[in-house]
Design a protein around this motif. Structure first.
Motif, short mmCIF file in Angstrom:
data_model
loop_
_atom_site.label_atom_id
_atom_site.label_comp_id
_atom_site.label_asym_id
_atom_site.label_seq_id
_atom_site.Cartn_x
_atom_site.Cartn_y
_atom_site.Cartn_z
N UNK A 110 0.91 -1.18 0.16
CA UNK A 110 0.10 0.06 -0.06
C UNK A 110 0.68 1.20 -0.02
N UNK A 111 0.41 2.25 -0.54
CA UNK A 111 1.13 3.78 -0.79
C UNK A 111 2.61 3.76 -0.85
N UNK A 139 -4.07 -7.17 7.17
CA UNK A 139 -2.74 -6.37 7.43
C UNK A 139 -2.86 -5.04 6.92
N UNK A 140 -2.97 -5.05 5.46
CA UNK A 140 -3.07 -3.89 4.51
C UNK A 140 -4.05 -2.67 5.09
N UNK A 141 -5.22 -3.27 5.26
CA UNK A 141 -6.42 -2.41 5.72
C UNK A 141 -5.74 -1.76 6.99
N UNK A 168 -3.23 2.97 9.97
CA UNK A 168 -1.93 3.41 11.16
C UNK A 168 -1.11 4.55 10.41
N UNK A 169 -0.82 4.50 8.94
CA UNK A 169 0.14 5.12 8.61
C UNK A 169 -0.35 6.37 7.77
N UNK A 170 -1.66 6.80 8.02
CA UNK A 170 -2.25 8.02 7.65
C UNK A 170 -1.50 9.10 8.00
N UNK A 171 -0.78 10.04 7.23
CA UNK A 171 -0.25 11.31 7.69
C UNK A 171 1.38 10.94 7.91
#
Length: 730
Positions: free
Chosen positions: A604-605, A658-660, A665-668
């Motif tokens: 992700x991301x 895990x991805x969701x 968790x990692x937003x921002x």
């Protein structure tokens, strides 16, 4: 002529004098004679005899009754007076808890959970919110300030209702005044004593017995309290000792528990909700059913309006804006994380504390919400409706500080089975990184070659054992990195046999896998059992450069009112297990698992992510454990009764969960690179697959061991039967 007047009184004229006449008249008046009433004649016969007997017994009963009543009043007065002299001072009755409380705060110092019997502090009839005081009186005893401790009218009404509803006269409605309820709360002055062998619950049940004898003693105790204390004193005892659900003793604790504010500042809607808990604390606790609690509060608001404690406008305002829970209360006591902290701390300061304890923890409530929301999203959108499959999640940093924990799909509970910390499950291919960590620490390179081909090992006492790959295909000569990326079983077993199973067990134990590890060659394929928190903590060791980690949730523990903590952190980074360069190369290999291999769904991301999938025999357990440069997270999925999952592997739903979770968790957060190094060149580079690599490569070492030492039977084996594991998932 004869004298005719001889011997006769001469006639003379009467002297007329009014004064003389009146005087004479007054002195000569006769007093009237008082006549007695005629005595009725006695009635004769049998009727008269019976009437005389009835009169005799009537007089006797009256004489005995008034004398007996007088004696009873005197005895009651002496009894009440003596009981009043035995009552303690008011201050001794305000906190009657048999055990202490635990208040848990997150890493930022915000309260998120409570355990034990909470006591928020003393409130009095003068300091509490007037709305709360009025709500209690309107609900429990509208004549509280008028009676003497007992209410004959209330008792008669309760008996009548009980009989009408088909119960015994003392069953159901009690007609108790607030004073009588306080007598029950004080158990008529008998404190709880664990030495008697009674539990606290049994003690409280005994205090609430409804026998006639108990009611008499209760009434006497209530009268004694009315003689000893003022009405406001009695109300103060009641407000501080009443149990109000969710472990809250007293209205201050309940107000803090449910609304995050003092009982002195609650508004009419909140006061009504708190007063509504008195009749059935567990049933009407807003943390159990907020709508039910609000409906009960609406009834109390109506009573307050009818008794002129609220104007119609105030009542309408309270009805239109019912009380709601604070954010901490809505979290329902911290769930699995709080239970884990309570079980991992010292018993005398957690589960059996007699003190009021404050524990600061590692919990990050933002990350906790991310874990709960990510799990919920996957089950709502990816799992068939009605599935009984369970899942667990642990999120921590590289030093082992646990930031979030979900022990099951029903995450708003306390005291439930925690699958993150209590469930021992086979790890499957999620164990393989320990095998490769051992090889890298002994000098192997991720680019060393190994043959992925059929293998049979003879196990003394058990016969031959032939593991297979998940796809039932063999890739021939592959690098160690490729073998881990594709989760190949044969290379994992060969590497484990090459470096020595004992060495693999030592490395796994060093990273915190404390469970009993398998003794045979199936060790490499995750035949051993472990918990999710152990496995996640072990992967944190890979992220921090090869040092062991003890997962922990407690930062400090102190007593309420003390500034200095009694104990500090009970975990964190420990001893080094593998060399740092080996750890960095292992992270590089595990990054390939996510970027190119079986863990691709975890991406992700555009972040660098390392991890490993794991699926056990018949897909009874599915794992994905991975990390970014910031956090480590582990996900387990399966059924509590070991029913096989349908169409689920570690690279599937667990990786998506895990991805969701980690996306949220990692937003921002900025992109943090992984601490990894590309592999050193192997001693002998092989550009194309070869059938017989040199003996200096890992494959050559394994072949030599199998051929020359074990004769194809595998090394360090035991007589323990190995399960048939096909491992290696997509």
């Amino acid at each position: 002529m004869s004298n005719s007047t001889r011997g006769k009184r001469p006639l003379v004229a009467d002297k007329r004098s009014s004064s003389t006449s009146r005087k004479k008249t007054t002195t000569t008046r006769k007093r009237p004679v008082k006549r007695r009433k005629p005595i009725p004649p006695r009635r004769g016969g049998i009727i008269g005899f019976l009437l005389r007997i009835l009169r005799f017994f009537t007089r006797l009963i009256w004489a005995v009754t008034w004398r007996g009543t007088l004696v009873a009043v005197l005895v009651l007065g002496l009894w009440v007076g003596y009981t009043a002299t035995t009552l303690p001072d008011l201050e001794e009755l305000l906190d009657g808890r048999a055990r202490g409380s635990v208040t848990m705060k997150d890493y930022q110092g915000n309260t998120f959970a409570w355990r034990g019997d909470q006591f928020g502090g003393v409130v009095t009839a003068q300091t509490v919110s007037p709305h709360l005081k009025n709500a209690i009186i309107a609900t429990e005893d509208r004549r509280f300030y008028k009676h003497i401790g007992v209410s004959p009218r209330g008792i008669a009404s309760a008996v009548r209702i009980n009989l009408r509803e088909g119960r015994g006269p003392l069953d159901g409605h009690g007609g108790s005044t607030i004073t009588q309820q306080v007598a029950k709360l004080l158990c008529l002055g008998t404190p709880y004593d664990p030495a008697t062998g009674q539990t606290e619950t049994q003690y409280e049940q005994d205090c609430r017995r409804g026998t006639l004898q108990r009611k008499i003693f209760e009434a006497v105790y209530a009268l004694a309290m009315e003689a000893k204390y003022s009405k406001d004193d009695i109300l103060t005892i009641y407000m501080n000792r009443a149990f109000l659900g969710a472990g809250a003793r007293g209205f201050e604790a309940a107000s803090l528990r449910y609304f995050g504010k003092s009982a002195a500042t609650v508004d009419p809607a909140e006061a009504a909700m708190l007063a509504g808990l008195l009749v059935a604390p567990t049933r009407f606790a807003p943390t159990n059913d907020l709508a039910r609690s609000q409906n009960r509060a609406a009834t109390i608001i109506r009573l307050m309006n009818e008794q002129n404690y609220l104007t119609s406008a105030e009542a309408a305002q309270a009805q239109a804006n019912p009380a709601v829970l604070s954010q901490a209360a809505a979290a329902r006591a911290g769930g699995y994380f709080a239970d884990w902290v309570m079980s991992s701390g010292p018993e005398f300061f957690t589960r059996k504390t007699t003190e009021d304890v404050i524990i600061r923890t590692t919990l990050d409530q933002r990350i906790q919400r991310a874990a709960e929301e990510g799990l919920k999203w996957v089950f709502e959108n990816k799992v068939r409706e009605g599935s009984k499959a369970q899942a667990a999640i642990v999120v921590m940093d590289a030093e082992g500080a646990v930031r979030a924990m979900v022990g099951g799909r029903d995450n708003q509970v306390a005291g439930a089975f925690n699958r993150a910390t209590q469930a021992l499950r086979q790890t499957g291919s999620a164990f393989k990184p320990f095998v490769y960590a051992t090889a890298l620490d002994l000098g192997a390179s991720p680019l060393d070659l190994i043959e992925d081909a059929p293998l049979t090992i003879n196990i003394p006492g058990s016969g031959s054992w032939s593991p297979n790959n998940y796809t039932n295909r063999f890739l021939g000569t592959v690098t160690l990195a490729k073998a881990l990326e594709e989760s190949l079983n044969i290379p994992a077993v060969k590497v484990s046999e090459s470096v020595g199973r004992e060495n693999v067990r030592t490395v796994a134990s060093g990273f915190g896998i404390d469970s009993d590890l398998a003794a045979g060659p199936a060790l490499a394929l995750g035949a051993s059992e472990s918990t999710l928190i152990e496995m996640t903590g072990a992967y944190a060791g890979f992220l921090n450069g090869g040092s062991s980690v003890t997962p922990y949730g407690l930062i400090e523990l102190r007593l309420l009112g003390d500034e200095e903590p009694l104990m500090g952190t009970g975990g964190g980074i420990g001893e080094r297990v593998i060399q740092q360069d080996a750890a960095r190369q292992l992270v590089w290999m595990m990054e390939k698992v996510v970027s190119e291999g079986t863990g691709a769904r975890a991406q992700f991301g555009g972040r660098e992510i390392a991890g490993k999938t794991g699926t056990t025999q018949a897909a009874r357990d599915a794992w994905f454990i991975g990390f970014t440069g910031d956090y480590v997270a582990g996900v387990w999925m399966g059924y509590d009764d070991n029913t096989p999952l349908t169409g689920v592997t570690g690279g599937g739903l667990p990786a998506e969960i895990w991805r969701e979770v980690m996306m949220r968790v990692h937003e921002g957060l900025p992109l943090t690179p992984l601490p990894m190094d590309g592999p050193r060149q192997p001693q002998h580079v092989v550009d194309a697959p070869v059938a017989q690599p040199r003996a200096t490569t890992t494959e050559g070492i394994i072949n030599n061991l199998l051929r020359d030492i074990l004769g194809g039977g595998g090394g360090n084996s035991s007589g323990r039967q190995q399960p048939k594991i096909n491992g290696g998932e997509r």
